[in-house]
Design a protein around this motif. Structure first.
Motif, mmCIF file in Angstrom:
data_model
loop_
_atom_site.group_PDB
_atom_site.id
_atom_site.type_symbol
_atom_site.label_atom_id
_atom_site.label_comp_id
_atom_site.label_asym_id
_atom_site.label_seq_id
_atom_site.Cartn_x
_atom_site.Cartn_y
_atom_site.Cartn_z
ATOM 1 N N LYS A 181 12.616 -5.025 -4.341
ATOM 2 C CA LYS A 181 11.614 -6.072 -4.562
ATOM 3 C C LYS A 181 11.158 -6.056 -6.016
ATOM 4 O O LYS A 181 11.229 -5.035 -6.683
ATOM 5 N N PRO A 182 10.653 -7.200 -6.484
ATOM 6 C CA PRO A 182 10.090 -7.210 -7.844
ATOM 7 C C PRO A 182 8.737 -6.506 -7.870
ATOM 8 O O PRO A 182 8.079 -6.353 -6.830
ATOM 9 N N ILE A 183 8.324 -6.086 -9.038
ATOM 10 C CA ILE A 183 7.037 -5.417 -9.188
ATOM 11 C C ILE A 183 5.921 -6.390 -8.791
ATOM 12 O O ILE A 183 5.969 -7.575 -9.126
ATOM 13 N N SER A 184 4.945 -5.883 -8.056
ATOM 14 C CA SER A 184 3.820 -6.725 -7.639
ATOM 15 C C SER A 184 2.779 -6.781 -8.754
ATOM 16 O O SER A 184 2.795 -5.967 -9.684
ATOM 17 N N GLN A 185 1.867 -7.724 -8.645
ATOM 18 C CA GLN A 185 0.778 -7.813 -9.609
ATOM 19 C C GLN A 185 -0.019 -6.513 -9.618
ATOM 20 O O GLN A 185 -0.362 -6.001 -10.685
ATOM 21 N N GLN A 186 -0.301 -5.956 -8.438
ATOM 22 C CA GLN A 186 -1.080 -4.727 -8.351
ATOM 23 C C GLN A 186 -0.357 -3.551 -8.977
ATOM 24 O O GLN A 186 -0.940 -2.777 -9.734
ATOM 25 N N GLU A 187 0.930 -3.419 -8.685
ATOM 26 C CA GLU A 187 1.715 -2.316 -9.247
ATOM 27 C C GLU A 187 1.772 -2.421 -10.769
ATOM 28 O O GLU A 187 1.631 -1.421 -11.477
ATOM 29 N N LEU A 188 1.953 -3.639 -11.277
ATOM 30 C CA LEU A 188 1.983 -3.841 -12.721
ATOM 31 C C LEU A 188 0.646 -3.433 -13.337
ATOM 32 O O LEU A 188 0.596 -2.735 -14.345
ATOM 33 N N ALA A 189 -0.443 -3.846 -12.712
ATOM 34 C CA ALA A 189 -1.778 -3.518 -13.216
ATOM 35 C C ALA A 189 -2.054 -2.018 -13.138
ATOM 36 O O ALA A 189 -2.641 -1.449 -14.059
#
Length: 91
Positions: free
Chosen positions: A26-34
Motif C-alpha cells: 500500500k502507499p504511505i498514509s497521511q498519518q504514517e507520513l506525518a
C-alpha cells in the motif's frame, strides 16, 4: 478545479507513490507520513490534498522533504529543500 486543488492533487499523487513501511503493498498514509516527518501533521496533509489549505512556504518545503523531494521551483527560483530547513533551524 482551483489552483489549490491542483497543488493538492500533485502532493497526493507524490505521496501515493511512496510505499508504506507499515502496510505491505500500500502507499504511505497521511498519518504514517506525518508520524515520520517533523513539521508536517496529518491534518495539514489532508487539507492540502483536498485543496483547502493555503500553506506557507515553510510548510510546503517540510512536505517536500517528507516526500523526498530535493529541490522545488517556485516563481522560477530553485529552492534546495534541505538547505532551507537547515537555515530555518538556526532561527
Amino acid at each position: 478545479m482551483t489552483e489549490k486543488e491542483k497543488l493538492g492533487e500533485e502532493f497526493k499523487r507524490l505521496r501515493e507513490n511512496i510505499p508504506s513501511k507499515e502496510y505491505k503493498g500500500k502507499p504511505i498514509s497521511q498519518q504514517e507520513l506525518a508520524d515520520h516527518n517533523t513539521g508536517v501533521t496529518k491534518h495539514l496533509i489532508g487539507t492540502i490534498e483536498r485543496g483547502e489549505a493555503n500553506p506557507t512556504l515553510e510548510k510546503i518545503l517540510y512536505l517536500a522533504k517528507s516526500l523526498n523531494i530535493k529541490t522545488i521551483s517556485i516563481l522560477n527560483v530553485d529552492i534546495n529543500v534541505e538547505k532551507f530547513i537547515k537555515e530555518i533551524g538556526k532561527e
